[in-house]
Design a protein around this motif. Structure first.
Motif, PDB file in Angstrom:
ATOM      1  N   SER A   1       0.848  -1.202   0.000  1.00  0.00           N
ATOM      2  CA  SER A   1       0.000   0.000   0.000  1.00  0.00           C
ATOM      3  C   SER A   1       0.874   1.240   0.000  1.00  0.00           C
ATOM      4  CB  SER A   1      -0.844   0.060   1.278  1.00  0.00           C
ATOM      5  OG  SER A   1      -1.768  -0.957   1.335  1.00  0.00           O
ATOM      6  N   ALA A   2       0.235   2.386  -0.129  1.00  0.00           N
ATOM      7  CA  ALA A   2       0.930   3.661   0.021  1.00  0.00           C
ATOM      8  C   ALA A   2       1.347   3.819   1.475  1.00  0.00           C
ATOM      9  CB  ALA A   2      -0.002   4.793  -0.368  1.00  0.00           C
TER      10      ALA A   2
ATOM     11  N   THR B   1      -2.561   8.222   0.848  1.00  0.00           N
ATOM     12  CA  THR B   1      -3.748   8.218  -0.022  1.00  0.00           C
ATOM     13  C   THR B   1      -4.753   9.284   0.421  1.00  0.00           C
ATOM     14  OG1 THR B   1      -3.404   5.857  -0.340  1.00  0.00           O
ATOM     15  CG2 THR B   1      -5.474   6.752  -1.142  1.00  0.00           C
TER      16      THR B   1
ATOM     17  N   GLU C   1       0.893   4.438  -4.015  1.00  0.00           N
ATOM     18  CA  GLU C   1       1.401   3.077  -4.226  1.00  0.00           C
ATOM     19  C   GLU C   1       2.491   3.066  -5.285  1.00  0.00           C
ATOM     20  OE1 GLU C   1      -1.667   3.650  -3.306  1.00  0.00           O
ATOM     21  OE2 GLU C   1      -2.173   2.096  -1.853  1.00  0.00           O
TER      22      GLU C   1
ATOM     23  N   PHE D   1      -3.917  -1.432  -5.030  1.00  0.00           N
ATOM     24  CA  PHE D   1      -4.927  -0.388  -5.218  1.00  0.00           C
ATOM     25  C   PHE D   1      -5.080   0.087  -6.665  1.00  0.00           C
ATOM     26  CE2 PHE D   1      -5.856   4.346  -4.141  1.00  0.00           C
ATOM     27  CZ  PHE D   1      -7.201   4.148  -3.932  1.00  0.00           C
TER      28      PHE D   1
ATOM     29  N   ARG E   1     -11.196   2.343  -1.921  1.00  0.00           N
ATOM     30  CA  ARG E   1     -10.352   2.557  -0.753  1.00  0.00           C
ATOM     31  C   ARG E   1     -10.101   1.242  -0.018  1.00  0.00           C
ATOM     32  NH1 ARG E   1      -9.096   7.498   1.067  1.00  0.00           N
ATOM     33  NH2 ARG E   1      -7.374   6.285   1.906  1.00  0.00           N
ATOM     34  N   GLY E   2      -8.878   1.104   0.460  1.00  0.00           N
ATOM     35  CA  GLY E   2      -8.507  -0.141   1.125  1.00  0.00           C
ATOM     36  C   GLY E   2      -8.287  -1.275   0.137  1.00  0.00           C
ATOM     37  N   GLY E   3      -8.150  -0.933  -1.163  1.00  0.00           N
ATOM     38  CA  GLY E   3      -8.163  -1.938  -2.219  1.00  0.00           C
ATOM     39  C   GLY E   3      -6.889  -2.755  -2.393  1.00  0.00           C
ATOM     40  N   SER E   4      -5.849  -2.471  -1.629  1.00  0.00           N
ATOM     41  CA  SER E   4      -4.612  -3.239  -1.811  1.00  0.00           C
ATOM     42  C   SER E   4      -4.787  -4.711  -1.433  1.00  0.00           C
ATOM     43  CB  SER E   4      -3.469  -2.651  -0.986  1.00  0.00           C
ATOM     44  OG  SER E   4      -3.173  -1.370  -1.441  1.00  0.00           O
TER      45      SER E   4
END
Ligand code: ASP
Ligand code: MG
Length: 467
Positions: free
Chosen positions: A40-41, A46, A129, A196, A210-213
């Motif tokens: 993730s970032a 983000t 990311e 993400f 959002r939270g897609g990693s």
């Protein structure tokens, strides 16, 4: 083993932590595993990109320069802390700088036009990311392991063009990911993938929500037929209850996707529900692993878990700080479209509904909403509904918590609800609203926030989850 690792923003929030993550990767690589690492970032990045995009859309032309300068500084500092080799550090910095330059140009462009389209927004918010992945690549190489960073698009994740929450096209994705990732794994390179982010078939950048990693990790794992996906966390694993609440809470060894999904919906935000849904579909086991204790087995999430007799409940979770909104009016009876309308209004406001319950007289619908969105939700509902003759009142009550009792073993077993509510009666805890999904995997109800701890402790004890 062929494994996908996922590290979230908290685990890469500064250079020291990135180095620690690289150390874990090296260790499992050296043990002979083929690794793909989804990252993730850095924590908070983000969110700050979302704000920066919004500022640009409102023509704030000063903001991009200052914002990107800070972003550059944070990442440069992380490179210095995470990477010792001069050449690797330099190369990593160049990549990060050129991506930041591109970001600044885009933000300035948006600020000049003063219009933020969903397409440009996705391009902007995916940058975090695209910075953390090269950083982690450098940190892994610094430990003498071959590594290669790819964006979601470069890895081969192809989606539709629902910007902000794009849907993957699974067949093409599988084909592309295998083509792009497997040759690297064969030459023992660790593949680091920006979570993400993805792209449409035309190559336009999208994001997975959002939270897609976590979802990225599922998609990659399913595509390359990984044996397991390991999600690294700063908790031991999935717990029978919030350890801050219940001293005797225990780590759950195995749990099904369906149960884990209930936990994810109910506050234990360990893994994104979309990721679990995808993993369940492809029978891809997930394991929650502890950053502090990489040797521990962690919690394994799989498709089927044999339910032991008497083992009806797996975990008790709680979400604090919810507001309860009740939409009432006698004329609502038998007007099914109203429920849909209520939910649509909240969806349009981007408000998460945590729980819904409707009395069978249909005189009212009660919704649990995170506290920070309570008054926005009430306003939006009043504006849209009070004019209609169906609705008399939209009321709100604050200071509440949701308690959810989760377990696949409850299915078809009579008396679990009676035990739950009997326990609450014994403790003198008043219940404001109740919901049970027809899946029978969870019974959830609402209590005053000050009763939440007592409720969770009592249920944890009653169902003997600490034993
Ligand atoms: N960085 C993205 C977010 O904050 C994706 C993720 O962390 O999973 O939503
Ligand atoms: Mg996350």
């Amino acid at each position: 083993m062929r494994l996908v690792f996922k590290f979230g923003g908290v685990s890469v929030s500064d250079g020291e932590k990135v180095r620690k993550v690289a150390g874990i990767v090296k260790r499992f690589h050296d043990e002979g595993n083929s690794l793909v690492v989804v990252v993730s970032a850095m924590q908070g990045v983000t969110n700050s990109l979302v704000d920066a995009a919004a500022h640009a859309g409102r023509s704030k032309k000063d903001h991009p320069r200052k914002f990107v300068d800070e972003l550059v500084q944070r990442h440069m500092k992380a490179v210095d802390a995470a990477i010792q080799d001069k050449a690797i550090a330099e190369r990593t910095k160049e990549t990060i700088l050129s991506r930041c330059q591109e970001l600044r140009d885009i933000l300035l462009g948006v600020a000049h036009i003063g219009e933020l389209t969903p397409r440009s927004r996705d391009y902007i918010i995916g940058f975090g990311e695209k910075l953390s992945a090269p950083l982690l690549q450098g940190a892994i190489e610094d430990m003498g392991v071959k590594a290669r960073a790819l964006t979601g698009a470069e890895a081969g994740i192809v989606t539709d063009d629902h910007f902000g929450s794009a849907q993957p096209l699974m067949n093409v994705t599988t084909m592309h990911v295998r083509q792009n990732v497997e040759p690297l794994l064969e030459e023992e390179t660790v593949v680091v993938i920006s979570g993400f982010t993805a792209a449409t078939q035309e190559g336009v950048q999208t994001t997975l929500g959002r939270g897609g990693s976590d979802f990225t990790a599922s998609l990659i794992g399913a595509s390359i037929r990984a044996e397991e996906v390991w999600v690294w966390k700063d908790v031991d694993g999935l717990m029978t209850a919030n350890p801050k609440f219940v001293k005797g809470s225990k780590m759950i060894e195995t749990i099904s996707f369906a149960e884990a999904m209930e936990l994810a919906h109910f506050g234990a935000e360990v893994i994104h529900p979309k990721a679990l849904e995808c993993a369940g579909k492809f029978q891809l086991p997930f394991r929650v692993k502890s950053l502090a204790d990489p040797d521990s087995q962690g919690s394994l999430i799989v498709s089927e878990v044999k339910v032991k007799a008497g083992d009806v409940v797996k975990a008790i979770t709680n979400i604090d700080d919810v507001d309860l909104i009740t939409v009432s009016g006698a004329a609502m009876v038998g007007t099914p479209r109203l429920a849909a309308k209520v939910l649509q209004i909240l969806t349009d406001e981007d408000i998460d509904v945590l729980m819904i319950s409707q009395s069978s007289s249909e005189e009212s619908i009660t919704l649990a909403i995170p506290k920070e969105h309570g008054s926005t939700a009430q306003n939006a509902l009043e504006l849209a509904l009070l004019g209609s003759k169906q609705v008399r009142e939209v009321s709100i009550e604050a200071g509440l918590s949701i308690i959810a009792v989760v377990g696949a073993g409850m299915k078809g077993i009579p008396g679990v609800a009676a035990r739950v509510f009997g326990t609450m009666a014994q403790e003198g805890v008043n219940i404001r609203a109740i919901a049970q999904g027809s899946s029978e995997l969870n019974i959830s109800f609402i209590v005053k926030k000050q009763d939440a701890r007592k409720a969770v402790e009592a249920l944890h004890g009653h169902f003997r989850l600490g034993e």
